[in-house]
Design a protein around this motif. Structure first.
Motif, mmCIF file in Angstrom:
data_model
loop_
_atom_site.group_PDB
_atom_site.id
_atom_site.type_symbol
_atom_site.label_atom_id
_atom_site.label_comp_id
_atom_site.label_asym_id
_atom_site.label_seq_id
_atom_site.Cartn_x
_atom_site.Cartn_y
_atom_site.Cartn_z
ATOM 1 N N GLU A 235 0.852 -1.348 -0.043
ATOM 2 C CA GLU A 235 0.137 0.058 -0.037
ATOM 3 C C GLU A 235 0.919 1.292 0.113
ATOM 4 O O GLU A 235 0.613 2.297 -0.636
ATOM 5 C CB GLU A 235 -0.851 -0.091 1.272
ATOM 6 C CG GLU A 235 -2.140 -0.914 1.112
ATOM 7 C CD GLU A 235 -3.093 -0.585 -0.136
ATOM 8 O OE1 GLU A 235 -3.415 0.516 -0.209
ATOM 9 O OE2 GLU A 235 -3.311 -1.699 -0.877
ATOM 10 N N ALA A 236 1.978 1.040 0.845
ATOM 11 C CA ALA A 236 2.908 2.438 0.880
ATOM 12 C C ALA A 236 3.410 2.668 -0.435
ATOM 13 O O ALA A 236 3.610 3.695 -1.064
ATOM 14 C CB ALA A 236 4.050 2.325 1.856
ATOM 15 N N ARG B 7 1.059 3.751 -3.115
ATOM 16 C CA ARG B 7 0.542 5.349 -2.937
ATOM 17 C C ARG B 7 1.836 6.173 -3.381
ATOM 18 O O ARG B 7 1.551 7.312 -4.133
ATOM 19 C CB ARG B 7 0.156 5.671 -1.597
ATOM 20 C CG ARG B 7 -1.110 5.007 -1.103
ATOM 21 C CD ARG B 7 -1.688 5.655 0.251
ATOM 22 N NE ARG B 7 -2.823 4.743 0.513
ATOM 23 C CZ ARG B 7 -3.769 4.960 1.532
ATOM 24 N NH1 ARG B 7 -3.485 6.188 1.887
ATOM 25 N NH2 ARG B 7 -4.791 4.057 1.831
ATOM 26 N N ARG B 8 2.960 5.569 -3.238
ATOM 27 C CA ARG B 8 3.997 6.548 -3.550
ATOM 28 C C ARG B 8 4.275 6.698 -5.047
ATOM 29 O O ARG B 8 4.705 7.506 -5.951
ATOM 30 C CB ARG B 8 5.188 6.210 -2.896
ATOM 31 C CG ARG B 8 5.059 6.751 -1.550
ATOM 32 C CD ARG B 8 6.311 6.150 -0.537
ATOM 33 N NE ARG B 8 6.290 6.702 0.791
ATOM 34 C CZ ARG B 8 7.153 6.512 1.775
ATOM 35 N NH1 ARG B 8 8.104 5.775 1.573
ATOM 36 N NH2 ARG B 8 6.859 6.880 3.165
ATOM 37 N N GLU C 18 1.178 9.132 8.299
ATOM 38 C CA GLU C 18 1.429 9.863 7.197
ATOM 39 C C GLU C 18 0.607 9.358 5.826
ATOM 40 O O GLU C 18 0.101 9.892 5.082
ATOM 41 C CB GLU C 18 2.740 9.796 6.743
ATOM 42 C CG GLU C 18 3.275 10.351 5.392
ATOM 43 C CD GLU C 18 4.899 9.753 4.982
ATOM 44 O OE1 GLU C 18 5.087 9.871 3.676
ATOM 45 O OE2 GLU C 18 5.600 9.248 5.693
ATOM 46 N N LEU C 19 0.599 8.077 5.711
ATOM 47 C CA LEU C 19 0.010 7.299 4.503
ATOM 48 C C LEU C 19 -1.681 7.335 4.773
ATOM 49 O O LEU C 19 -2.327 7.051 3.878
ATOM 50 C CB LEU C 19 0.530 6.211 3.997
ATOM 51 C CG LEU C 19 1.799 6.119 3.871
ATOM 52 C CD1 LEU C 19 2.655 4.776 3.553
ATOM 53 C CD2 LEU C 19 2.129 7.047 2.441
#
Length: 326
Positions: free
Chosen positions: A170-171, A174-175, A320-321
């Motif tokens: 997921e991280a 998203r990035r 943050e995410l």
């Protein structure tokens, strides 16, 4: 003569008082239970049995693995946190369970920093983004391109909501500005990746390497900055994008032995000594490295500090995410 006997007796009593508790009690004198919070066949289970067998030989007592899978490892962690702190109960777990899941599930019935005491870290484990053989992409660049052209159509498996494979993908998604569909599993998802039921899986090198070498799945990228000797042609995430996984902080994991917090320090020290000796043997070094793993074997105090740092890092990252579970 009588005085010498009295002094010798006093010295013997003092010496016995100085002995650690495990020496006085004959520790261990019964089987040791080792909770593993994943299903049989998944990386932590595989390694726990390798080390557990050797530990059993060293201690002269069976080390019995108790698989408690589910909820991203939290079912096993909650069971382990409630175990008696007597040296006969241990917990073999990974970074995701101790540093990630508690931030996603505030209602979790365990606190990694308060309920457990580290015994030793056994190894660092890179993860590999693997894909079903028929997937229309063979590299990270191709995956990103396909995902952007087909938002939400690529699904991926994990060991459960809140597990490291879930949050890491997921991280990265998203990035990278792509959308992936998460499918959590309570059992080993690898067979479904091989058959094409799911497209992707961030799998530990331990179990991924044999399947990759057998061409049952294909490898897109290795977490962190170092290629795996067993898969020299598979690039690293750092090669693809150095900002996505510096030093493997997101993609790499660790395997560590823990004990309930109240376990006597001398028993923890004994277990640390025996497990570190096992990890340092040429046989285990070779076996772990053949699976793409980096053997460590560290002091308990070092592990406690590192776990606290990981716990704080992942708390910040999840916030943050804005990663949440329903």
């Amino acid at each position: 003569m009588q005085r010498r006997h009295l002094l010798a007796g006093a010295a013997g009593v003092a010496s016995s008082l100085a002995l650690p508790a495990w020496s006085q009690s004959g520790y261990p004198n019964k089987p040791i239970k080792l909770i593993v919070p994943y299903a049989p066949g998944i990386s932590p289970d595989v390694v726990s049995r390798v080390i557990g067998d050797k530990l059993s030989q060293a201690l002269g007592q069976p080390v019995v693995v108790d698989n408690r899978a589910g909820a991203g490892g939290m079912i096993g962690a909650e069971a382990a946190a409630a175990m008696p702190a007597d040296g006969y109960n241990l917990f073999y777990t990974v970074k995701g369970v101790m540093a990630i899941a508690p931030h996603l599930y505030p209602q979790a019935k365990y606190n990694p920093l308060k309920d457990f005491k580290a015994v030793t870290e056994v190894l660092i484990v890179p993860h590999i983004i693997t894909a079903t053989p028929s997937a229309p992409y063979n590299t990270m660049a191709e995956l990103v391109s396909y995902a952007k052209a087909n938002p939400g159509k690529i699904n991926y498996a994990s060991a459960g909501v809140g597990s490291q494979p879930h949050v890491a993908l997921e991280a990265w998604a998203r990035r990278l500005g792509i959308k992936l569909t998460h499918i959590p599993y309570k059992t080993n998802p690898s067979p479904d990746v091989m058959s094409g039921v799911v497209s992707l899986y961030l799998e530990a090198s331990t179990t991924a390497i044999p399947s990759i070498q057998g061409k049952r799945i294909k490898a897109l990228v290795v977490s962190g900055a170092e290629r795996i000797p067993a898969l020299p042609d598979v690039p690293t995430m750092t090669e693809f994008n150095p900002e996505l996984d510096p030093n493997g902080v997101i993609g790499n994991s660790w395997h560590t032995f823990f004990a309930p917090a109240g376990t006597p320090d001398d028993i923890v020290a004994r277990l640390n000594t025996e497990i570190v000796k096992i990890v340092k043997t040429p046989e285990i070094q070779a076996r772990l490295r053949s699976l793409g793993l980096t053997p460590t074997g560290t002091p308990a105090a070092t592990v406690n500090v590192g776990m606290a740092q990981d716990h704080a890092y992942w708390g910040r990252l999840i916030k943050e995410l804005d990663i949440k579970v329903e």
